[in-house]
Scaffold this motif. Structure first.
Motif, PDB file in Angstrom:
ATOM      1  N   HIS A 172       0.857  -1.187   0.000  1.00 25.58           N
ATOM      2  CA  HIS A 172       0.000   0.000   0.000  1.00 25.58           C
ATOM      3  C   HIS A 172       0.890   1.232   0.000  1.00 25.58           C
ATOM      4  N   TYR A 173       0.516   2.245  -0.804  1.00 26.58           N
ATOM      5  CA  TYR A 173       1.356   3.442  -0.952  1.00 26.58           C
ATOM      6  C   TYR A 173       0.534   4.515  -1.657  1.00 26.58           C
ATOM      7  N   GLU A 174       1.068   5.714  -1.687  1.00 23.39           N
ATOM      8  CA  GLU A 174       0.469   6.805  -2.468  1.00 23.39           C
ATOM      9  C   GLU A 174       1.326   7.016  -3.713  1.00 23.39           C
ATOM     10  N   GLY A 175       0.698   7.272  -4.867  1.00 23.24           N
ATOM     11  CA  GLY A 175       1.477   7.590  -6.064  1.00 23.24           C
ATOM     12  C   GLY A 175       1.789   6.386  -6.926  1.00 23.24           C
ATOM     13  N   ILE A 176       2.995   6.371  -7.482  1.00 23.95           N
ATOM     14  CA  ILE A 176       3.417   5.333  -8.434  1.00 23.95           C
ATOM     15  C   ILE A 176       4.421   4.402  -7.751  1.00 23.95           C
ATOM     16  N   PHE A 177       4.129   3.105  -7.795  1.00 24.33           N
ATOM     17  CA  PHE A 177       4.956   2.128  -7.063  1.00 24.33           C
ATOM     18  C   PHE A 177       6.430   2.217  -7.457  1.00 24.33           C
ATOM     19  N   GLU A 178       6.702   2.316  -8.768  1.00 25.80           N
ATOM     20  CA  GLU A 178       8.098   2.347  -9.231  1.00 25.80           C
ATOM     21  C   GLU A 178       8.861   3.535  -8.649  1.00 25.80           C
ATOM     22  N   GLU A 179       8.173   4.658  -8.507  1.00 23.51           N
ATOM     23  CA  GLU A 179       8.828   5.856  -7.945  1.00 23.51           C
ATOM     24  C   GLU A 179       9.098   5.677  -6.456  1.00 23.51           C
ATOM     25  N   VAL A 180       8.147   5.070  -5.767  1.00 24.90           N
ATOM     26  CA  VAL A 180       8.333   4.789  -4.328  1.00 24.90           C
ATOM     27  C   VAL A 180       9.502   3.822  -4.149  1.00 24.90           C
ATOM     28  N   LEU A 181       9.547   2.795  -4.998  1.00 25.54           N
ATOM     29  CA  LEU A 181      10.607   1.784  -4.927  1.00 25.54           C
ATOM     30  C   LEU A 181      11.967   2.411  -5.218  1.00 25.54           C
ATOM     31  N   ASP A 182      12.009   3.300  -6.205  1.00 27.45           N
ATOM     32  CA  ASP A 182      13.261   3.952  -6.563  1.00 27.45           C
ATOM     33  C   ASP A 182      13.792   4.785  -5.395  1.00 27.45           C
ATOM     34  N   ARG A 183      12.878   5.336  -4.624  1.00 26.01           N
ATOM     35  CA  ARG A 183      13.249   6.176  -3.488  1.00 26.01           C
ATOM     36  C   ARG A 183      13.725   5.350  -2.285  1.00 26.01           C
ATOM     37  N   LEU A 184      13.042   4.215  -2.049  1.00 33.18           N
ATOM     38  CA  LEU A 184      13.313   3.443  -0.821  1.00 33.18           C
ATOM     39  C   LEU A 184      14.188   2.205  -1.040  1.00 33.18           C
ATOM     40  N   GLY A 185      14.162   1.652  -2.258  1.00 29.24           N
ATOM     41  CA  GLY A 185      14.819   0.369  -2.491  1.00 29.24           C
ATOM     42  C   GLY A 185      16.306   0.481  -2.769  1.00 29.24           C
ATOM     43  N   GLU A 186      16.998  -0.629  -2.549  1.00 30.96           N
ATOM     44  CA  GLU A 186      18.424  -0.735  -2.891  1.00 30.96           C
ATOM     45  C   GLU A 186      18.581  -1.816  -3.950  1.00 30.96           C
ATOM     46  N   MET A 187      19.678  -1.740  -4.702  1.00 32.54           N
ATOM     47  CA  MET A 187      19.951  -2.785  -5.695  1.00 32.54           C
ATOM     48  C   MET A 187      20.221  -4.109  -4.964  1.00 32.54           C
ATOM     49  N   PRO A 188      19.606  -5.196  -5.418  1.00 32.71           N
ATOM     50  CA  PRO A 188      19.778  -6.489  -4.747  1.00 32.71           C
ATOM     51  C   PRO A 188      21.062  -7.169  -5.189  1.00 32.71           C
ATOM     52  N   LEU A 189      22.187  -6.696  -4.688  1.00 29.66           N
ATOM     53  CA  LEU A 189      23.477  -7.244  -5.139  1.00 29.66           C
ATOM     54  C   LEU A 189      23.640  -8.698  -4.707  1.00 29.66           C
ATOM     55  N   PRO A 190      24.393  -9.474  -5.475  1.00 31.27           N
ATOM     56  CA  PRO A 190      24.625 -10.880  -5.115  1.00 31.27           C
ATOM     57  C   PRO A 190      25.278 -11.010  -3.738  1.00 31.27           C
ATOM     58  N   PRO A 191      25.095 -12.156  -3.078  1.00 29.82           N
ATOM     59  CA  PRO A 191      25.582 -12.330  -1.704  1.00 29.82           C
ATOM     60  C   PRO A 191      27.103 -12.221  -1.551  1.00 29.82           C
ATOM     61  N   TYR A 192      27.856 -12.436  -2.651  1.00 32.40           N
ATOM     62  CA  TYR A 192      29.327 -12.383  -2.532  1.00 32.40           C
ATOM     63  C   TYR A 192      29.865 -10.952  -2.651  1.00 32.40           C
ATOM     64  N   ILE A 193      28.991  -9.978  -2.918  1.00 36.51           N
ATOM     65  CA  ILE A 193      29.425  -8.573  -2.907  1.00 36.51           C
ATOM     66  C   ILE A 193      29.087  -8.012  -1.533  1.00 36.51           C
ATOM     67  N   THR A 194      30.126  -7.552  -0.846  1.00 29.36           N
ATOM     68  CA  THR A 194      29.985  -7.344   0.601  1.00 29.36           C
ATOM     69  C   THR A 194      29.671  -5.914   1.010  1.00 29.36           C
ATOM     70  N   HIS A 195      29.618  -4.978   0.063  1.00 25.92           N
ATOM     71  CA  HIS A 195      29.262  -3.621   0.482  1.00 25.92           C
ATOM     72  C   HIS A 195      28.295  -2.966  -0.498  1.00 25.92           C
ATOM     73  N   LYS A 196      27.714  -1.865  -0.074  1.00 23.63           N
ATOM     74  CA  LYS A 196      26.667  -1.198  -0.841  1.00 23.63           C
ATOM     75  C   LYS A 196      27.256  -0.512  -2.079  1.00 23.63           C
ATOM     76  N   LEU A 197      26.510  -0.581  -3.167  1.00 24.24           N
ATOM     77  CA  LEU A 197      26.932   0.058  -4.417  1.00 24.24           C
ATOM     78  C   LEU A 197      26.574   1.539  -4.365  1.00 24.24           C
ATOM     79  N   GLN A 198      27.556   2.399  -4.634  1.00 22.29           N
ATOM     80  CA  GLN A 198      27.328   3.847  -4.539  1.00 22.29           C
ATOM     81  C   GLN A 198      26.470   4.363  -5.697  1.00 22.29           C
ATOM     82  N   ASP A 199      26.707   3.837  -6.904  1.00 21.11           N
ATOM     83  CA  ASP A 199      25.983   4.318  -8.080  1.00 21.11           C
ATOM     84  C   ASP A 199      25.105   3.181  -8.615  1.00 21.11           C
ATOM     85  N   LYS A 200      23.787   3.303  -8.414  1.00 19.67           N
ATOM     86  CA  LYS A 200      22.846   2.245  -8.820  1.00 19.67           C
ATOM     87  C   LYS A 200      22.970   1.873 -10.293  1.00 19.67           C
TER      88      LYS A 200
END
Length: 344
Positions: free
Chosen positions: A136-164
């Motif tokens: 449940h959300y207001e607006g467009i799901f893809e925009e909400v996801l872009d704002r809140l979500g992170e790239m689902p990197l593979p388990p062997y990559i151990t830190h967050k990606l700076q540039d999506k």
């Protein structure tokens, strides 16, 4: 046909060769050339892949787009941290997802993301312990996801990606993947333009990559392994380009195992690629007879994975394991952000 064991595809990989970050220059990674018939090996830089392609060949790319599918939230009633990985959109904002820790995600539980900008209710527990979540959300799901979500990197990559954008191909178009078709990460728009200028046809197909791509083979006898299902689409334009190349006696070269699996799923027994869409669970391992593929551009894969098995089906297990030994000796970078191979 020989029965293969999972251990037949094992190799020792030094941990420091697992690439943790993409190179600044996408096309500056290394490229190992493997002759699938002789096992001969050569070393190049990726942008020189253009020298491996001939006028009239058809290069097939997967134009799926990775969604920022990793959501970090809290259980609404207790504040306990919950991680959600979106796998597959069902309908009416219901998604199949992987939820950790699962024991806190019973049907009826509400999870809040971004201070309530997005909420999700666990509807059901399905195959392999995955959850169905109604969002449940207001607006467009893809925009909400872009704002809140992170790239689902593979388990062997151990830190967050700076540039999506670095976990996205430059030609990504249709959203729906939980992982990138990583062989395509090496291409720049300039390189693709040079390839087209050489008279190589470029065809785009779509396969939405699921996280099953990283699921280990557990069964010792590989024939007992059940492949995950992934959605694919082949347009009339793509089918015409691929079939046209074959008709002229030219090669069809897939970029990545996802493009390969799409073509092999959508090609009939007469070697004709059909337009259409569907779900594929195709499992390609040694002994498989390729219907349409002639060559493959791919990254270096995990030991004992279905992807190493696919590459071994094309070039022979001994040739592939020998090439991997050589790559390790030469300190190639492995996996998603690593170097590439051209098998032809």
């Amino acid at each position: 046909m020989k029965d293969f064991k999972k251990s037949d595809f094992h190799f020792e990989l030094p941990e420091e060769l697992i690439a943790q970050d993409p190179l600044e220059d996408r096309s500056g990674s290394r490229l190992l050339l493997l002759d699938k018939n002789t096992g001969e090996i050569k070393h190049q830089i990726f942008r020189e892949v253009i020298d491996c392609l001939e006028q009239g060949d058809c290069l097939v790319l997967n134009d799926t787009k990775v969604i920022p599918a990793r959501l970090l939230g809290v259980k609404a009633d207790t504040g306990a941290a919950i991680e959600v990985l979106l796998l597959k959109r069902q309908e009416n904002d219901i998604w199949e997802a992987l939820v950790k820790p699962g024991k806190k995600a019973k049907p009826g539980a509400i999870i809040s993301f971004g201070d309530g900008i997005l909420t999700g209710e666990i509807m059901d527990v399905v195959e392999e312990g995955n959850r169905l979540i109604q969002f449940h959300y207001e607006g467009i799901f893809e925009e909400v996801l872009d704002r809140l979500g992170e790239m689902p990197l593979p388990p062997y990559i151990t830190h967050k990606l700076q540039d999506k954008s670095r976990y996205q191909t430059v030609y990504a178009k249709y959203e729906g993947s939980a992982a990138a078709p990583t062989a395509g990460l090496h291409f720049t728009k300039e390189l693709l333009s040079l390839i087209e200028g050489k008279g190589v046809d470029i065809a785009y197909v779509t396969l939405h990559v699921g996280l099953g791509t990283f699921r280990p083979v557990k069964a010792d006898n590989i024939l007992e392994h059940h492949m995950h299902s992934e959605y694919y689409q082949v347009t009339k334009e793509a089918a015409d380009k691929v079939n046209g190349a074959k008709k002229k006696g030219k090669r069809v070269i897939c970029v990545g195992t996802t493009s390969c699996r799409t073509l092999e799923s959508a090609t009939d027994e007469n070697g004709i690629l059909r337009e259409g869409c569907g779900n594929t669970e195709i499992f390609i391992y040694p002994g498989y007879r390729f219907r349409i593929l002639d060559g493959l551009i791919t990254n270096f894969h995990l030991p004992e994975s279905t992807l190493v098995m696919l590459v071994s089906a094309l070039a022979g297990r001994e040739n592939v394991l020998h090439a991997y030994e050589e790559a390790i000796r030469e300190r190639y970078r492995f996996f998603s952000f690593g170097d590439a191979m051209f098998i032809g």
